[in-house]
Enzyme design. Structure first.
Site, mmCIF file in Angstrom:
data_model
loop_
_atom_site.group_PDB
_atom_site.id
_atom_site.type_symbol
_atom_site.label_atom_id
_atom_site.label_comp_id
_atom_site.label_asym_id
_atom_site.label_seq_id
_atom_site.Cartn_x
_atom_site.Cartn_y
_atom_site.Cartn_z
ATOM 1 N N GLY A 7 0.222 0.182 13.997
ATOM 2 C CA GLY A 7 0.014 1.065 14.889
ATOM 3 C C GLY A 7 -1.479 1.680 14.731
ATOM 4 O O GLY A 7 -2.369 1.146 14.038
ATOM 5 N N ALA A 32 -2.164 3.172 -3.330
ATOM 6 C CA ALA A 32 -3.099 3.471 -2.632
ATOM 7 C C ALA A 32 -4.293 2.390 -2.906
ATOM 8 O O ALA A 32 -4.793 2.123 -4.166
ATOM 9 C CB ALA A 32 -3.727 4.806 -2.818
ATOM 10 N N ALA A 34 -7.376 2.356 -1.321
ATOM 11 C CA ALA A 34 -8.720 2.821 -0.988
ATOM 12 C C ALA A 34 -9.668 2.891 -2.134
ATOM 13 O O ALA A 34 -9.363 3.257 -3.264
ATOM 14 C CB ALA A 34 -8.851 4.285 -0.248
ATOM 15 N N HIS A 48 -3.701 12.888 1.429
ATOM 16 C CA HIS A 48 -2.800 11.869 1.307
ATOM 17 C C HIS A 48 -1.968 12.364 0.030
ATOM 18 O O HIS A 48 -0.757 12.315 -0.002
ATOM 19 C CB HIS A 48 -3.200 10.514 1.454
ATOM 20 C CG HIS A 48 -3.105 9.663 2.702
ATOM 21 N ND1 HIS A 48 -2.001 9.429 3.470
ATOM 22 C CD2 HIS A 48 -4.217 9.649 3.711
ATOM 23 C CE1 HIS A 48 -2.432 9.060 4.370
ATOM 24 N NE2 HIS A 48 -3.656 8.951 4.794
ATOM 25 N N GLU A 60 -3.230 3.701 -7.844
ATOM 26 C CA GLU A 60 -4.460 3.323 -7.247
ATOM 27 C C GLU A 60 -4.851 1.781 -7.605
ATOM 28 O O GLU A 60 -4.979 1.330 -8.820
ATOM 29 C CB GLU A 60 -5.622 4.253 -7.671
ATOM 30 C CG GLU A 60 -5.252 5.571 -7.041
ATOM 31 C CD GLU A 60 -6.616 6.460 -6.915
ATOM 32 O OE1 GLU A 60 -7.370 5.959 -7.325
ATOM 33 O OE2 GLU A 60 -6.477 7.702 -7.060
ATOM 34 N N ASP A 78 -0.475 1.408 1.306
ATOM 35 C CA ASP A 78 -1.112 2.290 2.051
ATOM 36 C C ASP A 78 -2.648 2.137 1.764
ATOM 37 O O ASP A 78 -3.232 2.596 0.847
ATOM 38 C CB ASP A 78 -0.779 3.718 2.106
ATOM 39 C CG ASP A 78 -1.219 4.508 3.241
ATOM 40 O OD1 ASP A 78 -1.898 3.718 4.068
ATOM 41 O OD2 ASP A 78 -1.013 5.439 3.379
#
EC number: 2.7.1.156
Length: 173
Positions: A7, A32, A34, A48, A60, A78
């Site tokens: 989305g 995660a 990122a 988050h 991570e 994510d």
């Protein structure tokens, strides 16, 4: 089982994925992807992290998701967009090499016995990228989203916080 939650930005993808994970497990894993680019991104990461309680195990990992010990777990990844960004930057914006590397890691994940909930962005549905590198990344994201959707058992499109199932397990390619 592989879920793909897709989305636009702020469409409710992460919240939906986390609710789904907690329905499927009392102790899910949150991966995660990122990189900590700057202080603004650091704040986003902290927000988050604050959304998850003690039931979650947080990991991570920027790229090598297939090397994590995730067997027999429910795992939220994510997100694909940030994960792809890491490949894209490391390959100096090479779409083909980034796609090859990301697909290879995904194939490792597919071989793990577990439930994986991938969160991705439909960045090609937004504003047209104003730079060449931006357009290249939109292309990379689109190709990877197609690949993930083909391999997923369920694909859910988030629209204004509402989940719309666009593929169920009997439609797997």
């Amino acid at each position: 089982m592989i879920y793909l939650i897709t989305g636009g930005e702020r469409s409710g993808k992460s919240s939906y994925a986390q609710r789904l994970a907690l329905e499927l497990s009392s102790s899910p894993v949150y991966v995660a992807t990122a990189r900590r680019w700057d202080s603004d991104f650091e704040k986003r990461i902290e927000r988050h992290q604050g959304e998850r309680d003690e039931r979650w195990t947080s990991i991570e990992e920027e790229k090598e998701l297939g090397n994590l010990e995730l067997g027999n777990r429910v795992v939220v990844i994510d997100c694909v967009t940030l994960w792809l960004t890491n490949f894209f930057v490391d390959t100096k914006n090479n779409i083909e090499e980034s796609l090859l590397q990301a697909k290879a890691v995904f194939e490792k994940i597919k071989s793990i016995d577990g439930t994986f909930i991938f969160i991705t962005n439909e960045i090609g549905m937004g504003v047209h990228a104003g730079t060449e590198v931006g357009r290249k990344f939109v292309e990379l994201q689109g190709w990877m989203n197609q690949y993930l959707a083909q391999n997923a058992h369920e694909v859910i499109l988030m629209v204004s916080g509402i989940p719309v199932k666009i593929k169920t397990s009997h439609e797997q390619a």
